[in-house]
Design a protein around this motif. Structure first.
Motif, mmCIF file in Angstrom:
data_model
loop_
_atom_site.group_PDB
_atom_site.id
_atom_site.type_symbol
_atom_site.label_atom_id
_atom_site.label_comp_id
_atom_site.label_asym_id
_atom_site.label_seq_id
_atom_site.Cartn_x
_atom_site.Cartn_y
_atom_site.Cartn_z
ATOM 1 N N TRP A 1 22.717 24.441 95.936
ATOM 2 C CA TRP A 1 22.394 23.467 94.904
ATOM 3 C C TRP A 1 20.992 22.959 95.181
ATOM 4 O O TRP A 1 20.651 22.670 96.318
ATOM 5 N N THR A 2 20.156 22.930 94.151
ATOM 6 C CA THR A 2 18.822 22.368 94.348
ATOM 7 C C THR A 2 18.573 21.301 93.300
ATOM 8 O O THR A 2 19.086 21.369 92.192
ATOM 9 N N ARG A 3 17.772 20.355 93.693
ATOM 10 C CA ARG A 3 17.444 19.290 92.765
ATOM 11 C C ARG A 3 15.963 18.955 92.877
ATOM 12 O O ARG A 3 15.436 18.806 93.963
ATOM 13 N N ASP A 4 15.318 18.873 91.709
ATOM 14 C CA ASP A 4 13.899 18.524 91.677
ATOM 15 C C ASP A 4 13.754 17.031 91.464
ATOM 16 O O ASP A 4 14.517 16.425 90.723
ATOM 17 N N PHE A 5 12.752 16.471 92.118
ATOM 18 C CA PHE A 5 12.437 15.056 91.935
ATOM 19 C C PHE A 5 10.975 14.937 91.559
ATOM 20 O O PHE A 5 10.189 15.845 91.845
ATOM 21 N N ASP A 6 10.631 13.788 90.984
ATOM 22 C CA ASP A 6 9.233 13.433 90.866
ATOM 23 C C ASP A 6 8.433 14.547 90.178
ATOM 24 O O ASP A 6 7.491 15.090 90.743
ATOM 25 N N ARG B 1 8.918 17.456 94.343
ATOM 26 C CA ARG B 1 9.795 17.488 95.513
ATOM 27 C C ARG B 1 11.068 18.200 95.117
ATOM 28 O O ARG B 1 11.580 17.966 94.023
ATOM 29 N N THR B 2 11.570 19.029 95.998
ATOM 30 C CA THR B 2 12.820 19.714 95.716
ATOM 31 C C THR B 2 13.714 19.639 96.945
ATOM 32 O O THR B 2 13.267 19.884 98.059
ATOM 33 N N LEU B 3 14.935 19.271 96.703
ATOM 34 C CA LEU B 3 15.906 19.220 97.793
ATOM 35 C C LEU B 3 16.899 20.341 97.550
ATOM 36 O O LEU B 3 17.342 20.551 96.421
ATOM 37 N N SER B 4 17.252 21.070 98.591
ATOM 38 C CA SER B 4 18.274 22.088 98.391
ATOM 39 C C SER B 4 19.306 22.044 99.505
ATOM 40 O O SER B 4 18.992 21.753 100.664
ATOM 41 N N LEU B 5 20.538 22.299 99.126
ATOM 42 C CA LEU B 5 21.638 22.322 100.080
ATOM 43 C C LEU B 5 22.415 23.604 99.848
ATOM 44 O O LEU B 5 22.622 24.005 98.705
ATOM 45 N N GLY B 6 22.805 24.231 100.926
ATOM 46 C CA GLY B 6 23.544 25.478 100.756
ATOM 47 C C GLY B 6 24.658 25.606 101.773
ATOM 48 O O GLY B 6 24.618 25.008 102.850
ATOM 49 N N LEU B 7 25.646 26.384 101.398
ATOM 50 C CA LEU B 7 26.769 26.636 102.294
ATOM 51 C C LEU B 7 27.110 28.108 102.159
ATOM 52 O O LEU B 7 27.199 28.635 101.055
ATOM 53 N N GLY C 1 17.219 22.018 102.813
ATOM 54 C CA GLY C 1 15.785 22.272 102.723
ATOM 55 C C GLY C 1 15.114 21.245 101.851
ATOM 56 O O GLY C 1 15.716 20.682 100.932
ATOM 57 N N PHE C 2 13.856 21.014 102.164
ATOM 58 C CA PHE C 2 13.091 20.057 101.384
ATOM 59 C C PHE C 2 11.720 20.661 101.119
ATOM 60 O O PHE C 2 11.038 21.108 102.041
ATOM 61 N N THR C 3 11.343 20.725 99.858
ATOM 62 C CA THR C 3 10.046 21.290 99.489
ATOM 63 C C THR C 3 9.200 20.198 98.877
ATOM 64 O O THR C 3 9.680 19.423 98.061
ATOM 65 N N GLN C 4 7.963 20.144 99.290
ATOM 66 C CA GLN C 4 7.074 19.108 98.770
ATOM 67 C C GLN C 4 5.771 19.753 98.309
ATOM 68 O O GLN C 4 5.166 20.533 99.043
ATOM 69 N N VAL C 5 5.377 19.433 97.080
ATOM 70 C CA VAL C 5 4.067 19.874 96.618
ATOM 71 C C VAL C 5 3.062 18.876 97.181
ATOM 72 O O VAL C 5 3.110 17.694 96.875
#
Lengths: 334, 464
Positions: free
Chosen positions: B190-195, B199-205, B244-248
């Protein structure tokens, strides 16, 4: 292309996949015409393709010459000379120009004054070179006084430009030229009975005649996004990890209609952490706040796609809302 | 930097605040602006010729298919493993950013693989895992099991879709089978974009279940080698969690930090690996001679990865660092760098131009606590019916301390319309730390020869 007297000739080359690619420079942009091969044998088609390319190239350059603000022999220059020579006296414009001016007037009205073809004089004070040099506010105010479509006298076909004011059709020209080229080439195809799928690309603003003859779309690449590549398992040193051939990112399938992009890549000022877009609000003379970096819109015609993308950019923070209401595919880069 | 498709645009109601604050008269009614402009432009361009263009364009919402095919050849030096791996994958995008994919991988492995025994000044003879024959290793050479031959088939199905405007979900299932190994896996993320997608947060299993059916059965762990088996198969269960966390960081710089926690439980040993029992003073094989390896029945792994990409004017620089450690005592550092060098552009209508991407990777790991190049008779191992052996021991060099270096280059050659050829060539060199205090005869032998490998991959990708 340098500022040589004679523009370079258009180039035609065969591409894999049964295509001709024609290219030329015009309107300070690389221009491209993709044409499907037609007829048998293929050799016979080269002359025909070259002729179509010439029609396209001539048409784009005709429009460029007619509405260039850099040429003293342009139709636009004639209007400005007439306005300066006999202030207050109207000049009569031709059918094509009248159509463009009507469209500009409509956009001014639809945008609540944000779209204004008389805003070009603001460029005298704003230099978007990526630096932090903002113009003095009083200079902006003085320039803004010379902006305002409502003060232009426009009663088709009579145009009156008040002293000190200027018109600029640069915001329309490229997209309009793309649509014109398609209209001409289609008519030519029908005349010769060799109607063929085409894609016209004028510096990133493009329009397709329809799908490829096998029904497949034209693929248009968008700027490669970076990041988010799949990661290999950390513990594994086994080198036969599943191969992941990279696909071109951001591919748009275009079956018919047009795509146009407005943006301010590399054209901005940066001061105290605030990014000043090159997009100026003609109502204030200052850059539009909260404008996206770029907006791409798909629409039936390139002119419409270009106008919608520009109107969306001018809307600043409201760009997405404006686009969402139109029901057309669009891409916003912030 | 990413041009974000906004095809499943929200209803105008979702934007009512900004829509009403807008002074655009056209933006209140759905498509009013579009219709007004379309009519005006049609008039401008001369009516009939353009009328058919007024249909809403069949642009991006058209479904697209992408096919990728690749063949990978991996070859180790000194006649060791050769792998040939063809991969075919199909991906369908329904035009609304929902992608469904299917990937088929076929792997054939041939050659020889170290069996774990240590080199000796004399020739050594071993029983093959199938029990059907023997093979002999020359004096001074690292014993290799030449019966190493396998074919693997793997199928992966995946689906990814947007969940609303700023979230995405994906799900995948895979099965893989070899003659002595079968695996089933499921994963979701699951990923979610912010701002504004800065910024993107992702969680996986992900979970995986493996069944191991070694040729001739599962050897008795810590038991004398080639002396019989305990059961015909064993299994293992693995779970991985990823955050995971992605930041521009800027228009041209994007950074990602991710953490992975994994836990496996069940059979982790390699059924075909043994250890030599040597005399502490002569270094010669003695007593029980060879014993089966034994690893803990669980493994907990952690890894932290930091990656940055810089998009220069055209080129892309990609640097990453990974720290890994597990409860077997292995800790590892990986440095990876790529530079995508654009050789020129095709023009705006299709794809980018050809590119060359050099790749450098450096990897260093420490040894597992129970890694042993050999066992010493009378030391931690005592031969005989009432003898003793350490709880866990393995001579698998993948658990040794070593340094690995990869040097490679990839060439991409777009041929228009989204089609692209890629060619990747890589060399890999693994230098295993030499064991200290080698007794007697072992001192003069190369006990852990370097591994050199070569990878060649040719791929082709096209939409249709």
């Amino acid at each position: 292309m340098t500022a040589a007297a004679q523009p370079a000739a258009a180039l035609l080359q065969p591409l894999p996949g049964g295509l001709w690619r024609g290219s030329f420079e015009a309107m300070a942009s690389p221009c491209e015409l993709l044409m499907e091969r037609a007829g048998e044998p293929a050799d016979d088609d080269e002359g025909e393709a070259r002729r179509l390319l010439q029609i396209a190239c001539d048409e784009v350059r005709r429009i460029e010459r007619k509405y260039s603000r850099y040429r003293s022999d342009s139709e636009l220059a004639r209007w400005h000379r007439a306005a300066a020579g006999q202030p207050g006296q109207p000049v009569q414009v031709d059918e094509e120009s009248a159509g463009l001016l009507d469209l500009a007037a409509l956009c001014h009205q639809l945008s609540g004054g944000r779209f204004d073809i008389s805003s070009g004089v603001l460029r005298e004070v704003w230099r978007f070179d990526g630096s932090d040099r903002l113009p003095p506010p009083d200079a902006v105010a003085r320039a803004a006084e010379r902006v305002g479509w409502p003060r232009i006298g426009w009663q088709r076909p009579q145009l009156t430009i008040p002293p000190g004011m200027e018109l600029d059709l640069g915001g329309l020209g490229k997209e309009y030229a793309a649509d014109r080229v398609l209209t001409l080439l289609r008519a030519e195809g029908q005349r010769t009975g060799r109607d063929r799928p085409l894609l016209i690309n004028l510096g990133g603003d493009l329009v397709a005649s329809g799908p490829r003859s096998d029904g497949s779309p034209w693929y248009v690449g968008i700027e490669q996004p970076i990041g988010q590549t799949p990661q290999a398992d950390p513990g594994s040193t086994h080198p036969t990890q599943p191969a992941q051939p990279t696909a071109p990112a951001g591919l748009i399938a275009l079956k018919s209609g047009a795509l146009a992009t407005s943006g301010d890549a590399r054209r901005f000022l940066l001061r105290d952490g605030v990014r000043y877009s090159h997009l100026l609000d003609p109502r204030t003379g200052w850059p539009v706040q909260g404008a996206p970096r770029s907006v791409t819109v798909a629409a039936p015609t390139c002119t419409e796609a270009g106008l919608l993308s520009t109107l969306a950019m001018l809307q600043g923070e409201g760009a997405e809302a404006l686009l969402a209401a139109q029901g057309l595919p669009h891409w916003v880069l912030r | 930097m990413q041009l974000t498709p906004d095809l499943n645009a929200p209803t105008p109601a979702a934007f009512s605040t900004s829509a009403t604050s807008s002074s655009l008269p056209g933006s209140n009614g759905t498509g009013a602006l579009h219709l007004a402009l379309a009519a005006a432009v049609t008039g401008l361009l001369g009516g009939a010729a353009q009328a058919e263009g007024l249909k809403v364009p069949a642009a991006a919402p058209a479904a697209t298919w992408q096919a990728d095919a690749a063949v990978l050849l991996y070859r180790e030096g000194d006649g060791r493993v050769t792998a040939l791996e063809p991969v075919i994958s199909l991906r369908r995008n329904d035009g609304n950013d929902r992608t469904t994919g299917l990937r088929l991988t076929l792997d054939t492995l041939t050659g020889a693989s170290p069996n774990g025994a240590v080199a000796q000044p004399t020739a050594q003879t071993f029983t093959s895992p199938s029990g059907k024959g023997t093979y002999t290793t020359a004096a001074g050479r690292t014993p290799l099991n030449s019966e190493f031959r396998d074919t693997r088939i793997a199928l992966l199905a995946s689906h990814e879709r947007p969940l609303g405007t700023d979230q995405r979900g994906s799900f995948s299932a895979n099965v893989s089978a070899e003659h002595d190994f079968a695996s089933v896996g499921l994963s979701g993320s699951w990923t979610r974009d912010f701002d504004n997608k800065n910024r993107t947060l992702s969680l996986g299993l992900s979970t995986e279940f493996d069944r191991i059916n070694p040729e001739g059965g599962v050897p008795v762990e810590r038991g004398v080698a080639f002396a019989g088996t305990s059961k015909s198969s064993d299994s293992r269960y693995v779970v991985d969690l990823l955050a995971g966390f992605t930041q521009v960081m800027s228009r041209r710089w994007i950074t990602q930090v991710s953490y992975n926690l994994g836990r496996g439980s069940g059979y982790h040993s390699d059924p075909y690996k043994i250890l030599s029992v040597v005399d502490g003073s002569t270094g010669l094989v003695t007593g029980d001679r060879y014993v089966n390896e034994s690893r803990p029945r669980s493994r907990t792994r952690h890894s932290l990865n930091v990656q940055s990409k810089w998009h220069l004017t055209q080129d892309v620089v990609d640097l990453s660092y990974r720290y890994y450690r597990d409860d077997w005592g292995i800790s590892a550092h990986t440095l990876d760098g790529r530079y995508r060098w654009e050789l020129g552009s095709h023009g705006g209508s299709g794809d980018g131009g050809p590119y060359i991407e050099p790749h450098l990777r450096w990897y260093r790991q420490s040894a597992a606590d129970f890694y042993r190049t050999w066992l010493t008779e009378g030391g931690e191992y005592v031969s005989g019916a009432a003898g003793r052996s350490p709880a866990y021991a393995s001579a698998d060099t993948r658990l040794a301390a070593f340094t690995g270096q990869t040097l490679g280059v990839k060439l991409g050659l777009p041929t228009g319309q989204g089609r692209e050829w890629t060619l990747r060539v890589e060399t890999y060199r693994q230098k295993i730390d030499q064991p200290a205090n080698a007794p007697g005869a072992l001192r003069s032998l190369d006990l852990t020869p370097d591994l050199k490998a070569f990878t060649l991959m040719v791929g082709y990708s096209r939409p249709f």
